[in-house]
Enzyme design. Structure first.
Site, PDB file in Angstrom:
ATOM      1  CB  THR A  82      59.234  45.014  22.111  1.00 53.57           C
ATOM      2  OG1 THR A  82      58.367  44.829  23.240  1.00 53.57           O
ATOM      3  CG2 THR A  82      58.511  44.585  20.843  1.00 53.57           C
ATOM      4  CG  ASP A 127      59.705  38.731  32.750  1.00 55.89           C
ATOM      5  OD1 ASP A 127      59.012  39.176  31.833  1.00 55.89           O
ATOM      6  OD2 ASP A 127      60.466  37.758  32.623  1.00 55.89           O
TER       7      ASP A 127
HETATM    8  C1  GLA Z   1      60.592  36.824  28.875  1.00 56.15           C
HETATM    9  C2  GLA Z   1      61.671  37.808  29.311  1.00 56.15           C
HETATM   10  C3  GLA Z   1      61.218  39.257  29.102  1.00 56.15           C
HETATM   11  C4  GLA Z   1      60.713  39.482  27.687  1.00 56.15           C
HETATM   12  C5  GLA Z   1      59.728  38.387  27.280  1.00 56.15           C
HETATM   13  C6  GLA Z   1      59.364  38.443  25.824  1.00 56.15           C
HETATM   14  O1  GLA Z   1      59.469  36.956  29.692  1.00 56.15           O
HETATM   15  O2  GLA Z   1      62.002  37.598  30.652  1.00 56.15           O
HETATM   16  O3  GLA Z   1      62.282  40.141  29.406  1.00 56.15           O
HETATM   17  O4  GLA Z   1      61.784  39.576  26.786  1.00 56.15           O
HETATM   18  O5  GLA Z   1      60.241  37.080  27.529  1.00 56.15           O
HETATM   19  O6  GLA Z   1      58.707  39.637  25.536  1.00 56.15           O
END
Ligand code: GLA
Length: 381
Positions: A30, A166
């Protein structure tokens, strides 16, 4: 960290920073749709320490393996090397774009964030390196901009079109709390204590799909093309964040079957995240657990970012006492599942799910009870 640094280089580090890994608790894919996510920082973190030198050479020692990596300030435009220094070079490039200037340095790093599992070990390294480099070279950014710089490493240097989740979670995490973030305004909009008596058990499927990066980028394109078609029906919408589940179903005919499925995942994930604060505040933990299961089911069916191994772990969770919800966490296509488990059962649960997964797949999973930690910070050097 400080002692290891002194032992290796013979002098003290000018700066040390730590940055944790993260768990995506709810709200899958999202973030780059400008939607909502529940996440937390974990107890495991990455530490980075450095001291500037009068040279153009940057040398980094990984204190876990003893591996030494080095690069020259003049050669930072070269394609990313295939080791951890890629994240440091990428971060320095992002910091330079924002005005930072560097000399060479000697640095050390260590980490207990599991690698390539879906707990954002790369974001932890980018963030720890960024904060320590900033301190050592007198350069500051606000927290959201540090997160954007880390995202820039992935997007601009490594070619992975990830969102902000993240790095953002690694920076804004709060011990014992789940944070709710809005990735349109790029801020934490709620902080929710995890009810006492429950913990997250992380179970790593130990499987990593080979094409993760391209799969991730393709999913993002699917979401963007769905949003573009929906904008023709609903003028003014910018991303899937602006679509409610009802609006989506009413416009289903305007999307391809794949776009509709991808959009269903994102739109309903945003909806689930928005229901969570009231549910958590009321202590309705079973209902919260149901949201986690619904999220996984949507990954499996709509977003197709699950794997048989992740599905197996989530399915096993329903037959082992103590667990009230489980789902894949992070990008998907392998990596970890998170399991919300009654604390008193957590040890036994970990043993039982490890054994059950092993007997089904022949794979011994990495399994641990996760504490919720604070976000990244400088450490006294
Ligand atoms: C990875 C990406 C994040 C996010 C998640 C899914 O961790 O680095 O930015 O999009 O996947 O929610």
């Amino acid at each position: 960290m400080k002692e290891k640094f002194i032992q290796r280089f013979g002098f003290a580090p000018a700066a040390i920073a730590q940055a944790p890994g993260r768990l995506e608790v709810l709200g899958n894919h999202t973030d780059y749709n400008e939607g909502f996510v529940l996440s937390c920082a974990v107890g495991q973190n990455t530490r980075f320490a450095l001291t500037p030198q009068e040279t153009s050479r940057c040398q980094i020692v990984d204190f876990r393996s003893g591996e030494e990596m080095s690069f020259d300030l003049a050669a930072m435009d070269a394609p990313p090397p295939k080791n951890g220094s890629a994240y440091i070079i990428g971060m320095m490039n992002e910091m330079r774009k924002r005005g930072a200037e560097f000399t060479g340095f000697v640095a050390g790093l260590e980490s207990d964030v599991p690698l390539s599992a879906g707990m954002s070990s790369s974001a932890a390294l980018e963030t720890a390196a960024g904060l320590a480099l900033g301190k050592a070279f007198g350069f500051e950014l606000d927290k959201a901009e540090w997160a954007r710089a880390g995202q820039g490493v992935e997007n601009n240097f490594l070619g992975l079109k990830t969102g902000l989740l993240d790095q953002f979670s690694s920076l804004f995490g709060k011990a014992d709390n789940i944070i709710m973030s809005d990735f349109r305004s790029v801020e934490v909009i709620d902080t929710l204590p995890l009810q006492k008596g429950y913990v997250f058990v992380v179970v790593n499927s130990m499987i990593k799909h080979h094409l993760v990066d391209s799969d991730y980028n393709v999913r993002r394109e699917n979401c963007e093309s769905a949003a573009a078609k929906l904008a023709a029906v609903y003028p003014g919408i910018q991303t899937l964040r602006d679509i409610t589940p009802e609006m989506l179903e009413n416009a289903a005919d305007h999307l391809s079957a794949m776009e509709l499925a991808r959009a269903r995942h994102v739109v309903n994930e945003c909806f689930r995240v928005q229901q969570a604060p009231a549910i958590l505040r009321a202590g309705r933990m079973d209902d919260f657990g149901k949201l986690l299961y619904a999220s996984h089911e949507s990954s499996r069916v709509n977003f197709e970012n699950s794997t048989p191994e992740l599905d197996c772990l989530v399915e096993l969770s329903t037959s082992i006492p103590g667990c009230i919800g489980a789902r894949l966490s992070g990008g998907g296509f392998g990596g970890i599942t998170i399991h919300l488990v009654e604390s008193t059962e957590a040890e036994r649960y970990s043993q039982r799910i490890s054994a059950a997964y092993h007997s089904r797949t022949g794979i011994t999973p990495q399994c641990f009870i996760c504490s919720i930690g604070d976000g990244a910070s400088l450490v006294e050097s």
